[in-house]
Scaffold this motif. Structure first.
Motif, PDB file in Angstrom:
ATOM      1  N   ARG A 198     -18.801   5.790 -12.747  1.00 18.21           N
ATOM      2  CA  ARG A 198     -18.720   5.414 -14.172  1.00 18.21           C
ATOM      3  C   ARG A 198     -17.644   6.251 -14.864  1.00 18.21           C
ATOM      4  NH1 ARG A 198     -23.876   5.149 -15.918  1.00 18.21           N
ATOM      5  NH2 ARG A 198     -25.009   6.073 -14.186  1.00 18.21           N
ATOM      6  N   GLY A 199     -17.399   5.908 -16.130  1.00 18.87           N
ATOM      7  CA  GLY A 199     -16.552   6.731 -16.989  1.00 18.87           C
ATOM      8  C   GLY A 199     -15.157   6.977 -16.429  1.00 18.87           C
ATOM      9  N   ILE A 200     -14.682   8.193 -16.592  1.00 19.29           N
ATOM     10  CA  ILE A 200     -13.313   8.545 -16.203  1.00 19.29           C
ATOM     11  C   ILE A 200     -13.115   8.384 -14.696  1.00 19.29           C
ATOM     12  CG2 ILE A 200     -11.622  10.440 -16.161  1.00 19.29           C
ATOM     13  CD1 ILE A 200     -13.077  11.512 -18.744  1.00 19.29           C
ATOM     14  N   GLY A 201     -14.118   8.782 -13.913  1.00 23.15           N
ATOM     15  CA  GLY A 201     -13.996   8.694 -12.449  1.00 23.15           C
ATOM     16  C   GLY A 201     -13.752   7.260 -12.000  1.00 23.15           C
ATOM     17  N   LEU A 202     -14.548   6.318 -12.529  1.00 21.66           N
ATOM     18  CA  LEU A 202     -14.400   4.903 -12.152  1.00 21.66           C
ATOM     19  C   LEU A 202     -13.036   4.369 -12.590  1.00 21.66           C
ATOM     20  CD1 LEU A 202     -15.640   2.281 -11.015  1.00 21.66           C
ATOM     21  CD2 LEU A 202     -16.626   1.874 -13.282  1.00 21.66           C
ATOM     22  N   ASN A 203     -12.607   4.750 -13.767  1.00 19.19           N
ATOM     23  CA  ASN A 203     -11.311   4.269 -14.260  1.00 19.19           C
ATOM     24  C   ASN A 203     -10.146   4.889 -13.494  1.00 19.19           C
ATOM     25  OD1 ASN A 203     -11.560   2.310 -16.658  1.00 19.19           O
ATOM     26  ND2 ASN A 203     -13.215   3.784 -16.927  1.00 19.19           N
ATOM     27  N   LEU A 204     -10.305   6.120 -13.053  1.00 14.99           N
ATOM     28  CA  LEU A 204      -9.264   6.717 -12.183  1.00 14.99           C
ATOM     29  C   LEU A 204      -9.172   5.928 -10.876  1.00 14.99           C
ATOM     30  CD1 LEU A 204      -9.886  10.559 -12.664  1.00 14.99           C
ATOM     31  CD2 LEU A 204      -7.741   9.357 -13.143  1.00 14.99           C
ATOM     32  N   ILE A 205     -10.335   5.608 -10.303  1.00 16.92           N
ATOM     33  CA  ILE A 205     -10.353   4.818  -9.060  1.00 16.92           C
ATOM     34  C   ILE A 205      -9.583   3.513  -9.270  1.00 16.92           C
ATOM     35  CG2 ILE A 205     -11.872   3.358  -7.626  1.00 16.92           C
ATOM     36  CD1 ILE A 205     -12.304   6.096  -6.647  1.00 16.92           C
ATOM     37  N   LYS A 206      -9.867   2.812 -10.370  1.00 15.27           N
ATOM     38  CA  LYS A 206      -9.209   1.515 -10.618  1.00 15.27           C
ATOM     39  C   LYS A 206      -7.698   1.694 -10.737  1.00 15.27           C
ATOM     40  CE  LYS A 206     -13.130  -0.768 -12.838  1.00 15.27           C
ATOM     41  NZ  LYS A 206     -13.733  -1.182 -14.117  1.00 15.27           N
ATOM     42  N   GLU A 207      -7.262   2.789 -11.358  1.00 13.36           N
ATOM     43  CA  GLU A 207      -5.822   3.035 -11.509  1.00 13.36           C
ATOM     44  C   GLU A 207      -5.188   3.340 -10.146  1.00 13.36           C
ATOM     45  OE1 GLU A 207      -4.031   2.467 -14.157  1.00 13.36           O
ATOM     46  OE2 GLU A 207      -2.177   3.232 -13.259  1.00 13.36           O
ATOM     47  N   PHE A 208      -5.870   4.146  -9.340  1.00 16.75           N
ATOM     48  CA  PHE A 208      -5.330   4.444  -7.993  1.00 16.75           C
ATOM     49  C   PHE A 208      -5.262   3.158  -7.155  1.00 16.75           C
ATOM     50  CE2 PHE A 208      -6.483   9.018  -8.732  1.00 16.75           C
ATOM     51  CZ  PHE A 208      -5.289   9.594  -8.336  1.00 16.75           C
ATOM     52  N   VAL A 209      -6.274   2.303  -7.268  1.00 17.60           N
ATOM     53  CA  VAL A 209      -6.268   1.033  -6.517  1.00 17.60           C
ATOM     54  C   VAL A 209      -5.046   0.203  -6.929  1.00 17.60           C
ATOM     55  CG1 VAL A 209      -7.472  -1.181  -6.211  1.00 17.60           C
ATOM     56  CG2 VAL A 209      -8.761   0.959  -6.071  1.00 17.60           C
ATOM     57  N   MET A 229       0.838  -1.216   0.000  1.00 19.46           N
ATOM     58  CA  MET A 229       0.000   0.000   0.000  1.00 19.46           C
ATOM     59  C   MET A 229       0.866   1.257   0.000  1.00 19.46           C
ATOM     60  SD  MET A 229      -3.119  -1.108   0.018  1.00 19.46           S
ATOM     61  CE  MET A 229      -4.350   0.002   0.671  1.00 19.46           C
ATOM     62  N   SER A 230       0.394   2.285  -0.722  1.00 17.75           N
ATOM     63  CA  SER A 230       1.188   3.525  -0.784  1.00 17.75           C
ATOM     64  C   SER A 230       0.969   4.386   0.466  1.00 17.75           C
ATOM     65  CB  SER A 230       0.792   4.339  -2.015  1.00 17.75           C
ATOM     66  OG  SER A 230      -0.457   4.953  -1.795  1.00 17.75           O
ATOM     67  N   GLY A 231      -0.112   4.081   1.202  1.00 17.54           N
ATOM     68  CA  GLY A 231      -0.438   4.910   2.363  1.00 17.54           C
ATOM     69  C   GLY A 231      -1.121   6.210   1.972  1.00 17.54           C
ATOM     70  N   LYS A 232      -1.378   6.389   0.662  1.00 18.97           N
ATOM     71  CA  LYS A 232      -2.001   7.638   0.193  1.00 18.97           C
ATOM     72  C   LYS A 232      -3.501   7.442   0.020  1.00 18.97           C
ATOM     73  CE  LYS A 232       1.750  10.153  -1.390  1.00 18.97           C
ATOM     74  NZ  LYS A 232       1.916  11.586  -1.426  1.00 18.97           N
ATOM     75  N   ARG A 233      -4.214   8.553   0.170  1.00 23.26           N
ATOM     76  CA  ARG A 233      -5.678   8.502   0.051  1.00 23.26           C
ATOM     77  C   ARG A 233      -6.163   9.462  -1.026  1.00 23.26           C
ATOM     78  NH1 ARG A 233      -4.396   8.693   5.324  1.00 23.26           N
ATOM     79  NH2 ARG A 233      -4.974   6.905   6.595  1.00 23.26           N
ATOM     80  N   VAL A 234      -7.109   8.987  -1.841  1.00 23.13           N
ATOM     81  CA  VAL A 234      -7.692   9.837  -2.890  1.00 23.13           C
ATOM     82  C   VAL A 234      -9.210   9.782  -2.794  1.00 23.13           C
ATOM     83  CG1 VAL A 234      -7.610   7.953  -4.603  1.00 23.13           C
ATOM     84  CG2 VAL A 234      -7.755  10.320  -5.387  1.00 23.13           C
ATOM     85  N   LEU A 235      -9.835  10.914  -3.051  1.00 20.18           N
ATOM     86  CA  LEU A 235     -11.298  10.973  -3.165  1.00 20.18           C
ATOM     87  C   LEU A 235     -11.635  11.437  -4.579  1.00 20.18           C
ATOM     88  CD1 LEU A 235     -14.235  11.058  -2.053  1.00 20.18           C
ATOM     89  CD2 LEU A 235     -13.795  13.434  -1.428  1.00 20.18           C
ATOM     90  N   VAL A 236     -12.415  10.626  -5.284  1.00 19.40           N
ATOM     91  CA  VAL A 236     -12.855  10.997  -6.635  1.00 19.40           C
ATOM     92  C   VAL A 236     -14.346  11.322  -6.577  1.00 19.40           C
ATOM     93  CG1 VAL A 236     -13.139  10.231  -9.028  1.00 19.40           C
ATOM     94  CG2 VAL A 236     -11.104   9.538  -7.729  1.00 19.40           C
ATOM     95  N   ILE A 237     -14.698  12.517  -7.001  1.00 18.49           N
ATOM     96  CA  ILE A 237     -16.120  12.897  -7.038  1.00 18.49           C
ATOM     97  C   ILE A 237     -16.670  12.566  -8.424  1.00 18.49           C
ATOM     98  CG2 ILE A 237     -17.752  14.823  -6.895  1.00 18.49           C
ATOM     99  CD1 ILE A 237     -15.991  15.989  -4.700  1.00 18.49           C
ATOM    100  N   GLY A 238     -17.750  11.765  -8.434  1.00 21.59           N
ATOM    101  CA  GLY A 238     -18.296  11.258  -9.694  1.00 21.59           C
ATOM    102  C   GLY A 238     -17.559   9.990 -10.075  1.00 21.59           C
ATOM    103  N   ALA A 239     -17.628   8.973  -9.178  1.00 24.83           N
ATOM    104  CA  ALA A 239     -16.720   7.818  -9.276  1.00 24.83           C
ATOM    105  C   ALA A 239     -17.384   6.553  -9.796  1.00 24.83           C
ATOM    106  CB  ALA A 239     -16.113   7.551  -7.892  1.00 24.83           C
TER     107      ALA A 239
END
Ligand SMILES: NC(=O)c1ccc[n+]([C@@H]2O[C@H](COP(=O)([O-])OP(=O)(O)OC[C@H]3O[C@@H](n4cnc5c(N)ncnc54)[C@H](OP(=O)(O)O)[C@@H]3O)[C@@H](O)[C@H]2O)c1
Length: 232
Positions: A13-24, A1-11
């Motif tokens: 579908r679309g770009i938001g969901l894919n950003l979440i998957k990349e951060f995971v 784990m990187s120990g970092k936290r991200v919050l994506v607003i609008g998560a």
């Protein structure tokens, strides 16, 4: 784990969901928002499956923004991604009435502004916090040779101005939050009617790279997902 936290607003579908998957994939702890009216939509199941902690938030409803910030608690937040948005159609410059113009401004400019304000105390607890506003070149004035999509352009121009303006407020004080505007490319999502020319995986990888590499000297800048600097 990187120990970092991200919050994506609008998560959900679309770009938001894919950003979440990349951060995971990169070991970040992920938090994502869905609109209360979408909570039972199948798109939220895909978000749940990523292990993301979900809050309800509608950019047009201040109380949901405040509640999401309260539910997030007092953990440091390393990145806030303002991603929620609605589509640019129709093309004709005179197609929108007051209500539609204000709705776009409300969702894509006022909403991100209020969310940023609410999450600043949590961002200030991070050693290198970033606010990434998912914008669009449609919000730039100089390269606009094609016209059209007036309401969307106006809302994204306001988001760009917001990015640059808030960045100035955090330039010299003790609190050094980095503010970025990001152009994700033309991607096939619900918002574009499933049309697109760029690759989703390349886009989200590129944007997360930019977020992870960002230094304070980048604050207020506008980048394409490929790392090219754009003029507002
Ligand atoms: N796709 C592209 O080519 C492209 C290009 C440039 C910029 N962008 C920007 O990228 C962002 C994401 O778009 P996308 O293409 O991924 O579209 P999308 O798949 O349609 O996703 C839009 C997301 O925004 C959420 N949203 C809509 N209204 C909201 C509100 N009032 N409050 C909070 N969230 C809200 C949606 O929630 P629901 O599911 O509940 O509706 C959904 O999660 C947008 O800001 C868009 O302007 C996209």
């Amino acid at each position: 784990m990187s120990g970092k936290r991200v919050l994506v607003i609008g998560a959900n579908r679309g770009i938001g969901l894919n950003l979440i998957k990349e951060f995971v994939k990169r070991g970040w702890t992920t938090y994502g928002t869905v609109r209360p009216q979408t909570r039972d939509d199948p798109s939220c199941d895909e978000l749940r499956e990523t292990g993301t902690k979900i809050f309800e938030l509608d950019y047009t409803d201040d109380s949901t923004i405040a509640q999401a910030a309260e539910k997030y608690g007092n953990e440091p937040l390393d990145c806030l991604v303002n991603c929620g948005g609605v589509g640019p159609q129709p093309f004709a410059w005179d197609a929108d009435g007051r209500e539609r113009l204000l709705e776009m401004f409300n969702i894509m400019a006022a909403g991100p502004y209020l969310a940023t304000k609410h999450f600043i105390p949590k961002l200030e607890k991070s050693s290198k916090p970033v606010v990434a506003n998912i914008s669009s070149e449609f919000g730039c004035i100089a390269p606009n040779e094609r016209g059209g999509f007036l309401g969307y352009r106006m809302a994204k121009a306001a988001l760009n101005q917001q990015t640059k303006t808030i960045a100035q407020a955090f330039k010299d004080g003790d609190s050094k939050i980095i503010f970025l505007a990001l152009e994700p490319g033309y991607l096939a999502t619900r918002l574009t009617g499933w049309k697109g020319e760029d690759d989703m995986e390349a886009s989200v990888k590129g944007m997360v790279d930019i977020i992870q590499r960002a230094e304070h000297s980048d604050t207020g800048l506008f980048y394409t997902y490929a790392g090219e600097k754009l003029q507002y």
